[in-house]
Write a protein that holds these residues in place. Structure first.
Motif, PDB file in Angstrom:
ATOM      1  N   LYS A 193      13.516  -7.574 124.317  1.00 52.69           N
ATOM      2  CA  LYS A 193      14.676  -8.049 125.054  1.00 52.69           C
ATOM      3  C   LYS A 193      15.805  -8.436 124.102  1.00 52.69           C
ATOM      4  N   GLU A 194      15.434  -9.098 123.000  1.00 51.43           N
ATOM      5  CA  GLU A 194      16.456  -9.482 122.021  1.00 51.43           C
ATOM      6  C   GLU A 194      17.196  -8.259 121.498  1.00 51.43           C
ATOM      7  N   VAL A 195      16.424  -7.239 121.164  1.00 54.33           N
ATOM      8  CA  VAL A 195      17.048  -6.022 120.634  1.00 54.33           C
ATOM      9  C   VAL A 195      17.962  -5.391 121.684  1.00 54.33           C
ATOM     10  N   ALA A 196      17.472  -5.322 122.934  1.00 59.77           N
ATOM     11  CA  ALA A 196      18.286  -4.723 123.990  1.00 59.77           C
ATOM     12  C   ALA A 196      19.586  -5.492 124.166  1.00 59.77           C
ATOM     13  N   LEU A 197      19.497  -6.827 124.095  1.00 53.07           N
ATOM     14  CA  LEU A 197      20.701  -7.659 124.204  1.00 53.07           C
ATOM     15  C   LEU A 197      21.662  -7.375 123.060  1.00 53.07           C
ATOM     16  N   ALA A 198      21.100  -7.322 121.840  1.00 53.36           N
ATOM     17  CA  ALA A 198      21.950  -7.089 120.670  1.00 53.36           C
ATOM     18  C   ALA A 198      22.620  -5.724 120.741  1.00 53.36           C
ATOM     19  N   PHE A 199      21.863  -4.721 121.195  1.00 51.71           N
ATOM     20  CA  PHE A 199      22.434  -3.367 121.301  1.00 51.71           C
ATOM     21  C   PHE A 199      23.598  -3.331 122.303  1.00 51.71           C
ATOM     22  N   THR A 200      23.555  -4.229 123.276  1.00 56.25           N
ATOM     23  CA  THR A 200      24.617  -4.236 124.278  1.00 56.25           C
ATOM     24  C   THR A 200      25.818  -5.053 123.815  1.00 56.25           C
ATOM     25  N   ASN A 201      25.540  -6.212 123.230  1.00 47.76           N
ATOM     26  CA  ASN A 201      26.616  -7.178 123.001  1.00 47.76           C
ATOM     27  C   ASN A 201      27.156  -7.219 121.581  1.00 47.76           C
ATOM     28  N   GLU A 202      26.403  -6.708 120.621  1.00 46.43           N
ATOM     29  CA  GLU A 202      26.835  -6.924 119.241  1.00 46.43           C
ATOM     30  C   GLU A 202      27.393  -5.662 118.593  1.00 46.43           C
ATOM     31  N   ASP A 203      27.865  -4.769 119.403  1.00 45.40           N
ATOM     32  CA  ASP A 203      28.557  -3.575 118.912  1.00 45.40           C
ATOM     33  C   ASP A 203      27.777  -2.813 117.835  1.00 45.40           C
ATOM     34  N   PRO A 204      26.611  -2.284 118.196  1.00 43.33           N
ATOM     35  CA  PRO A 204      25.747  -1.657 117.185  1.00 43.33           C
ATOM     36  C   PRO A 204      26.385  -0.429 116.533  1.00 43.33           C
ATOM     37  N   ASP A 205      27.330   0.233 117.215  1.00 37.87           N
ATOM     38  CA  ASP A 205      27.922   1.424 116.603  1.00 37.87           C
ATOM     39  C   ASP A 205      29.174   1.076 115.805  1.00 37.87           C
ATOM     40  N   GLY A 206      29.548  -0.213 115.823  1.00 38.10           N
ATOM     41  CA  GLY A 206      30.645  -0.671 114.973  1.00 38.10           C
ATOM     42  C   GLY A 206      31.991  -0.067 115.302  1.00 38.10           C
ATOM     43  N   ASN A 207      32.219   0.340 116.567  1.00 37.73           N
ATOM     44  CA  ASN A 207      33.531   0.896 116.892  1.00 37.73           C
ATOM     45  C   ASN A 207      34.457  -0.155 117.505  1.00 37.73           C
ATOM     46  N   GLY A 208      33.996  -1.405 117.540  1.00 36.73           N
ATOM     47  CA  GLY A 208      34.853  -2.478 118.026  1.00 36.73           C
ATOM     48  C   GLY A 208      34.989  -2.543 119.530  1.00 36.73           C
ATOM     49  N   LYS A 209      34.242  -1.673 120.247  1.00 39.92           N
ATOM     50  CA  LYS A 209      34.337  -1.684 121.705  1.00 39.92           C
ATOM     51  C   LYS A 209      32.984  -2.012 122.306  1.00 39.92           C
ATOM     52  N   ALA A 210      33.023  -2.691 123.447  1.00 36.18           N
ATOM     53  CA  ALA A 210      31.767  -2.988 124.153  1.00 36.18           C
ATOM     54  C   ALA A 210      31.405  -1.788 125.021  1.00 36.18           C
ATOM     55  N   ASP A 211      30.974  -0.702 124.384  1.00 34.04           N
ATOM     56  CA  ASP A 211      30.714   0.516 125.158  1.00 34.04           C
ATOM     57  C   ASP A 211      29.287   1.019 124.994  1.00 34.04           C
ATOM     58  N   THR A 212      28.382   0.109 124.674  1.00 33.77           N
ATOM     59  CA  THR A 212      26.983   0.544 124.535  1.00 33.77           C
ATOM     60  C   THR A 212      26.071  -0.264 125.452  1.00 33.77           C
ATOM     61  N   TYR A 213      24.942   0.351 125.796  1.00 37.40           N
ATOM     62  CA  TYR A 213      23.905  -0.346 126.541  1.00 37.40           C
ATOM     63  C   TYR A 213      22.648  -0.381 125.694  1.00 37.40           C
ATOM     64  N   GLY A 214      21.750  -1.314 126.027  1.00 35.38           N
ATOM     65  CA  GLY A 214      20.487  -1.347 125.318  1.00 35.38           C
ATOM     66  C   GLY A 214      19.625  -0.147 125.686  1.00 35.38           C
ATOM     67  N   ILE A 215      19.393   0.000 127.008  1.00 32.00           N
ATOM     68  CA  ILE A 215      18.369   0.933 127.477  1.00 32.00           C
ATOM     69  C   ILE A 215      18.968   1.948 128.439  1.00 32.00           C
ATOM     70  N   THR A 216      18.569   3.200 128.305  1.00 34.24           N
ATOM     71  CA  THR A 216      18.886   4.171 129.350  1.00 34.24           C
ATOM     72  C   THR A 216      17.598   4.873 129.758  1.00 34.24           C
ATOM     73  N   GLY A 217      17.689   5.724 130.769  1.00 37.33           N
ATOM     74  CA  GLY A 217      16.492   6.406 131.253  1.00 37.33           C
ATOM     75  C   GLY A 217      16.757   7.008 132.607  1.00 37.33           C
ATOM     76  N   THR A 218      15.705   7.535 133.230  1.00 36.02           N
ATOM     77  CA  THR A 218      15.845   8.127 134.547  1.00 36.02           C
ATOM     78  C   THR A 218      14.948   7.392 135.537  1.00 36.02           C
ATOM     79  N   ALA A 219      15.565   6.803 136.532  1.00 41.50           N
ATOM     80  CA  ALA A 219      14.874   6.091 137.602  1.00 41.50           C
ATOM     81  C   ALA A 219      13.889   5.049 137.046  1.00 41.50           C
ATOM     82  N   LEU A 220      12.831   4.764 137.787  1.00 41.02           N
ATOM     83  CA  LEU A 220      11.942   3.679 137.384  1.00 41.02           C
ATOM     84  C   LEU A 220      11.063   4.070 136.194  1.00 41.02           C
ATOM     85  N   TYR A 221      11.037   5.335 135.902  1.00 45.55           N
ATOM     86  CA  TYR A 221      10.327   5.849 134.729  1.00 45.55           C
ATOM     87  C   TYR A 221      10.874   5.207 133.449  1.00 45.55           C
TER      88      TYR A 221
END
Lengths: 510, 302
Positions: A193-221
């Motif tokens: 959960k910590e990692v997912a939060l960081a990936f969303t809020n701490e700009d992991p790609d360093g582009n200065g924009k809040a444009d990332t999510y922690g997790i993606t996928g298809t449906a409940l899978y």
């Protein structure tokens, strides 16, 4: 005008010469040396120049190149003296098959899903394959009862299952993002959960924009590894715990997992469109750097072509596997369906009336199964062109990478590990990793839909409500009510009875 | 009898010309109707249409549909989406046709007409791709702007609040120009003498539209309305099937998508045709009723 005639004549002659050339070559180069040993008992040998038998084959899945660009198809046709028409249908396969069956023009050999198999088998549209096993010695030698059970409906063998594959999916994470944010590889639900939060809020790609999510996928899978960490599976699966049948949606662990997932979603770390993602949308989003965690098979992440694809978008990107997360349960990566088969092959009942075609289909199935030449062709291509044999081992040649459709030609599949280690030498560690992950065994594919219910209504309701629970649109306090509705309105008891009966019959339940 | 026969013989050329049309309807419309019989049978492909056993009770497959917990919401969704599409499919088309008619500049008119009916030829898959590019919550253009300027996002495609509007909106965008064509043709058929007379009487543009153009195409509007009512329970399968997802099932799942999932995927042709028959009967009743109502204004089609 006058000039045109000689030109025309020349063209006709040229075509004639080319055709004659082909005619000379084919019998001597392919017919004799290969044919004799494989088809010793076949009646065709007495009549080598016989017209090739026409058969039609319909398969589901992504495309296969046309005959002129498909050396595997050419070789099979040559070896078996047949004229095979091959239709490979990428989407809406079941509907297309239904139309063909209903129209009275079934293909001579076709892939078939579990539900249509049951329906068509019961309606008497499919050929009982049991009496024909003796005509396919290779199949008979390699298929045991457990495997054949996957093609049986009410005890009759209506389809030949493809041989089992191995688990391929696992959790994947962007290693370069972890490193940039100075995070450890997640090992349990908290750090995940910590990692997912960081990936969303701490700009992991360093582009200065809040444009990332922690997790993606298809449906409940998407959440399979989370259900796994809680020791259960996704909704609507049948597992056995402590000798008792457990319907995962009813499992208390499942409800706990839902509340964890609901927290993740409420925290905004999950791609809001997971329920709308189709096909490989999630993989594409991950490759484009929209999300850093994904649950998928290694085939969709580290095949050479995909690595090339995501590196071309971002050269720093690096996807690595994450082991099963520790949680309150038995820490599974996901579920593994024991009744699963990659696909099935059926022959229409009506083919009984054309014994010549039937014989040809059986011969084809026999040829591509087993350790013989046929299996090598569908696995690896043509010896000398796509592979060579060194010290009895198959060694791939560069041209083998052209044959990325060969799994389609492997009608009865293959010996999985031997095959993968030749074909995907670069991916060996990923394959082994995925295979070694602990999985909860489930039995879904064995269990027939009970008579007199609309199966889709139940699945729809289940998915709909679970989606509401995890998106906070219905409080988890309502869960008991939800289960009650499943029993009352959607006849869950009938499904459980069907599961109980089938699994007892197969000996999984005492 | 004799009289009717003489009358018919007198117009024999007309009847002869009607024959191909009749043959078409008999072969392709009335002939296949006997297939509806499988709605009352336990249809089995192997046994064929005649060989399959009769359903017991005869309304078994209708009951299946009726007993589905989703029955009422399916019917309601179908009806509502259809109604929205009816209103938003007709009125803007009429308005566009009138505006095009009023445009003096012929070149400009042609351009507008061509551009506005072009989307009609796009498939829903392509339209969906465009909708995604604008409205997607994670990658869509509009949500990127919203995020940048206002700091929030809207899940247009996953929200029950917006989904029907998106369905109707895309349908409107796609078919607006196309539906205007027939009204434009009807307007062109209104006698210019009427417009001239109105001008002489001192009527302005709006007066002319209200008192000449609209009454002039009233019969076409009623005719199209009645025809569309017959398809009231076809809410647009291809569009919805491509666009919907589990979040919006409560507002988007219609009879046809349900039949597709349950009937065809489970090989249950009997139920699929029972539902088809049910839809046709409702459509038929609506057409009759609409014609009755139209009679009040003397615009009935029979």
């Amino acid at each position: 005008m006058k000039k045109a005639i000689p030109v025309l004549l020349m063209m006709v002659m040229l075509v004639g010469v080319v055709l004659a050339g082909c005619g000379d070559n084919s019998p001597s180069s392919s017919g004799k040396p290969s044919g004799q040993a494989e088809r010793g008992d076949s009646s065709k040998d007495s009549n080598a120049s016989k017209e090739p038998v026409e058969i039609t084959v319909m398969l589901s899945g992504p495309g296969v190149p046309d005959l002129d660009k498909n050396p595997i198809w050419q070789q099979l046709s040559n070896d078996l003296n047949m004229d095979m028409e091959l239709n490979v249908i990428a989407s809406e396969y079941d509907q297309q098959l239904n139309v063909k069956m209903a129209g009275g023009t079934p293909p001579d050999l076709f892939n078939i899903g579990k539900v249509p198999l049951t329906e068509m088998g019961r309606q008497g549209l499919l050929l009982d394959l049991e009496p024909y096993l003796d005509d396919m010695p290779n199949v008979k030698a390699l298929y045991d009862e457990n495997l054949l059970n996957k093609g049986r409906v009410d005890g009759t063998l209506y389809a030949l299952p493809k041989r089992a594959d191995i688990p391929m999916d696992s959790l994947w994470i962007r290693k370069d993002w972890l490193e940039r944010l100075d995070l450890e590889m997640p090992t349990n639900l908290e750090t995940f959960k910590e990692v997912a939060l960081a990936f969303t809020n701490e700009d992991p790609d360093g582009n200065g924009k809040a444009d990332t999510y922690g997790i993606t996928g298809t449906a409940l899978y998407t959440f399979a590894p989370i259900f796994g960490a809680y020791g259960t599976g996704g909704p609507g699966s049948y597992a056995i715990k402590g000798g008792e049948l457990v319907y995962t949606t009813e499992d208390p662990a499942f409800r706990e997992a839902l509340s964890y997932i609901a927290d993740l979603i409420a925290a905004g770390v999950v791609d809001p469109e997971i329920m709308a993602n189709k096909g490989t949308d999630d993989q594409q989003k991950a490759f484009q750097g929209k999300a850093g965690i994904l649950f998928r098979g290694w085939g969709e992440l580290v095949k050479d072509s995909y690595v090339e694809q995501y590196k071309s978008i971002n050269p720093d990107a690096e996807w690595v596997q994450v082991g099963a997360l520790e949680g309150p349960g038995d820490n599974y990566m996901s579920v593994w369906d024991l009744g699963r088969t990659p696909n099935r092959l059926a022959i229409p009942k009506s083919l009984e009336k054309s014994p010549e075609k039937l014989e040809q289909v059986l011969e084809l199935l026999n040829y591509v199964t087993g350790d013989g030449k046929g299996q090598n062709i569908v696995n690896y291509g043509i010896e000398g062109t796509h592979y060579k044999v060194e010290n009895g081992e198959v060694v791939p040649l560069p041209a083998m990478s052209d044959l990325d459709y060969s799994w389609q030609m492997q009608l009865t599949a293959r010996d999985e590990l031997a095959y993968l280690s030749v074909k995907f030498a670069n991916q060996k560690p990923y394959i082994a990793f995925a295979q070694e992950q602990p999985r909860l065994e489930v039995y879904d594919s064995f269990i027939p839909v009970p008579q007199g219910v609309v199966a889709d209504d139940k699945t729809t309701y289940e998915t709909e409500e679970i989606t509401k629970f995890i998106y906070g649109r219905r409080p988890l306090g309502d869960y008991d009510q939800f289960i009650e509705t499943l029993y009352k309105q959607f006849q869950l008891q009938l499904y459980l009875d069907s599961a109980e009966d089938t699994l007892t019959e197969l000996g999984y339940l005492q | 009898m004799g009289k009717a026969w003489t009358a018919a013989w007198k117009h024999r050329a007309l009847y002869l010309m009607m024959l191909p049309g009749l043959a078409y309807f008999v072969t392709y419309k009335y002939g296949p109707m006997y297939g509806a019989i499988i709605a009352f049978k336990d249809y089995n492909v192997a046994q064929g249409m005649m060989g399959s056993a009769w359903a017991d009770p005869w309304y078994k497959h209708f009951l299946y549909f009726y007993r589905s917990p989703y029955f009422s919401s399916l019917l309601w969704n179908t009806f509502l989406i259809s109604l929205y599409k009816l209103v938003w499919g007709m009125l803007p088309g009429i308005a566009l046709a009138i505006m095009l008619f009023e445009i003096g500049n012929r070149t400009f008119k042609r351009w507008v007409q061509t551009i506005s009916y072009l989307p009609h030829f796009l498939s829903w898959v392509i339209v969906y791709g465009m909708v995604m590019a604008f409205l997607s919550e994670s990658t869509g253009l509009i949500n990127m702007w919203l995020q940048e300027w206002f700091g929030f996002k809207i899940g247009f495609l996953t929200s029950t609040d917006y989904f029907r509007s998106i369905l109707v909106g895309t349908d409107l965008w796609k078919d607006l120009g196309w539906s205007a064509i027939i009204y434009l043709a009807a307007i062109s058929g209104v006698s210019p003498a009427l417009f001239e007379a109105a001008t002489v009487d001192g009527a302005g543009r709006l007066r002319k539209i209200w008192h000449v153009t609209l009454p002039g195409i009233r019969n076409v509007i009623v005719l199209l309305l009645i025809l569309r009512l017959g398809h009231m329970l076809d809410a647009g399968f291809d569009q919805i099937y491509i666009m919907y997802n589990i979040h919006v099932y409560p507002v988007a799942d219609i009879i046809d998508t349900w039949v597709f999932r349950t009937g065809l995927e489970q090989f249950n042709f009997s139920m699929a045709s029972a539902v088809g028959l049910f839809k046709s009967i409702i459509g038929f009743a609506l057409v009759l009723a609409a014609n009755r109502v139209a009679k009040l204004w003397g615009e009935n089609i029979w």
